[in-house]
Enzyme design. Structure first.
Site, short mmCIF file in Angstrom:
data_model
loop_
_atom_site.label_atom_id
_atom_site.label_comp_id
_atom_site.label_asym_id
_atom_site.label_seq_id
_atom_site.Cartn_x
_atom_site.Cartn_y
_atom_site.Cartn_z
N SER A 179 0.65 -1.00 -0.09
CA SER A 179 0.05 -0.02 -0.01
C SER A 179 0.85 1.32 -0.04
CB SER A 179 -1.19 -0.05 1.29
OG SER A 179 -2.02 0.62 0.93
N LYS A 231 -20.54 18.12 7.57
CA LYS A 231 -19.43 18.15 8.48
C LYS A 231 -19.20 17.15 9.20
CE LYS A 231 -16.24 20.65 10.21
NZ LYS A 231 -14.80 20.96 9.61
#
Length: 362
Positions: A179, A231
C-alpha cells in the site's frame, strides 16, 4: 488552729498555695480568613515557581531550537557508519530503514522509534542537500499508512534524484512492501523483494465503525453541533447516511485513481494493465516479478551489484553507509519538549468522538 507542718522544708509554705488561680480572661476567636490567606499565599507561591520554571524551560527550548534550525548545511560524514567501502569510494549510497506503519508523525528521539517514516523523511531531506551522496537504499517493512505521509516520501525521493544528475534509488522490501510503502517505492529505479515477502495492496481505505445501534441500547445519544450537513461525515454515533458514504467513496476513488496512475508511471505499464491488479490484493515475490510490480526477488547482500549496474561502474566502487546511532542530548530534549508536551495535552481533545475520516493507503 495549728498550722500544718511543712512537708518540704526547703520550700517555704505559703497560705496562697491552697487558693486556686483566678480564671483567664476570654480569648478572641481566630478568624478563618487568616487560614485562607495562608493557603492562598502558599498556592500562589507554588504556581509562581511552576510557571517560572516552565518559562525557563520553554524559553531555553525556543533558543536552542533557533540555533539548531540554522540554514547552514555542513558535511555530516562523521555521523555515518560505512558497511561497504569508505568515503573515498566514487559512488556513495545512504542506507535507510523504514519499519512499521507510515503515520506522518513529527520525528522525535523521545517518543517515536528512530526508524519511523518521519525520521526517514528527515534523512532524505538532508541527503537532498548533500551532493556527496549518489544513491539511496531504502530497506522497508511496512503495511502502508497515511496517504499524505506516503506521498511526501515519494515526492522527497523524486526531489533527491532531481537535485543531482545520476542519482539512483533502490527499495528493498522485507516482510511487507504494501500500500503506502509500495506507493512511495514508485520513485525507485529498482524494487527488490525478499523471496518470502509480500507486495501490493494497491488501494485506499477509510476505516470506520458504526456504533449507533449499541449507543441506542445503552442510552447514549450524539449531541454534535455541525455547521453543515456533511461536516460530520462518518459520525459513528449517528445512523449510517448513504449520502455521506457516497461522498467518502468518491474521495477514495479519486485517491485510488492517483495510486494506479503512479504505479503505471513508475513501473512503465499501461493503466489498463495496472487496474485489475489494484483491487487490494497482495502478491508473493515471484508472482510480483511476473506481473512486473517489482524488478526481482533476492537479498540485501547482493544489492551492491544492482547499484553498480545502475551507476554503470564496478561493484568495488560503490560504498554503502548508514546513519550512526546517536544518543539524544540536552539540546534535543529542550527543542523537542514543548512540542511533545503540547501534543500530549492536546491528544485527548484530538481523539474526541467528532467524526474525522482518515484516508489510508493500507
Amino acid at each position: 488552729m495549728d498550722t500544718p507542718p511543712n512537708v518540704y522544708p526547703d520550700a517555704p509554705f505559703t497560705q496562697s498555695s491552697a487558693v486556686p488561680p483566678p480564671p483567664l480572661p476570654p480569648q478572641p476567636r481566630r478568624r478563618p480568613g487568616c487560614l485562607i490567606g495562608l493557603l492562598g499565599g502558599c498556592l500562589f507561591s507554588a504556581l509562581f515557581v511552576v510557571f517560572t520554571f516552565a518559562g525557563l524551560i520553554f524559553g531555553g527550548a525556543y533558543l536552542f531550537h533557533k540555533l539548531a534550525s540554522s540554514p547552514v548545511v555542513e558535511h555530516l560524514r562523521a555521523e555515518y557508519e560505512f558497511t561497504q567501502g569508505d568515503d573515498e569510494s566514487p559512488k556513495q549510497v545512504l542506507r535507510l530503514e523504514l519499519n512499521g506503519v507510515i503515520t506522518g508523525a513529527a520525528p522525535s528521539r523521545w517518543y517515536l522509534p528512530p526508524d519511523c517514516d518521519a525520521a526517514v523523511l528527515a534523512e532524505i531531506e538532508r541527503a537532498i542537500l548533500d551532493e556527496s551522496i549518489d544513491g539511496l537504499l531504502l530497506v522497508v517493512d511496512s503495511p502502508g499508512g497515511s496517504v499524505t505521509a506516503s506521498d511526501e516520501l515519494y515526492y522527497a525521493l523524486e526531489r533527491f534524484k532531481a537535485a543531482k544528475e545520476g542519482r539512483k534509488v533502490v527499495v528493498l522490501g522485507r516482510d511487507m512492501l504494501a500500500s503506502g510503502a509500495y506507493y512511495f517505492a514508485m520513485a525507485a529505479d529498482w524494487i527488490r523483494l525478499q523471496p518470502t515477502g509480500l507486495v501490493g495492496s494497491i488501494g485506499v481505505i477509510v476505516p470506520g465503525v458504526n456504533l449507533y445501534g449499541l449507543a441506542t441500547k445503552v442510552g447514549l445519544t450524539d449531541n454534535s453541533i455541525a455547521s453543515g450537513a456533511n461536516k460530520d461525515l462518518g459520525n459513528p454515533l449517528k445512523p449510517v447516511n448513504p449520502a455521506h458514504n457516497a461522498k467518502l467513496q468518491s474521495l477514495v476513488n479519486g485517491l485510488h485513481a492517483r495510486f494506479i496512475a503512479l504505479v503505471a508511471q513508475g513501473r512503465k505499464m499501461a493503466t489498463e494493465t495496472v487496474r485489475p491488479l489494484a483491487d487490494g490484493s497482495i502478491y508473493l515475490a515471484q508472482d510480483a516479478v511476473n506481473l512486473r510490480l517489482i524488478d526481482d526477488a533476492g537479498y540485501e547482500q547482493t544489492l551492491p551489484a544492482i547499484f553498480a549496474k545502475l551507476f554503470e561502474c564496478a561493484e568495488e566502487e560503490v560504498a554503502i553507509f548508514r546513519p550512526a546511532e546517536q544518543k539524544p542530548g540536552l539540546r534535543a530534549f529542550l527543542s523537542e519538549f514543548p512540542g511533545a508536551l503540547g501534543r500530549g495535552i492536546a491528544a485527548p481533545l484530538l481523539d474526541a468522538p467528532a467524526a474525522r475520516p482518515v484516508l489510508l493507503y493500507r
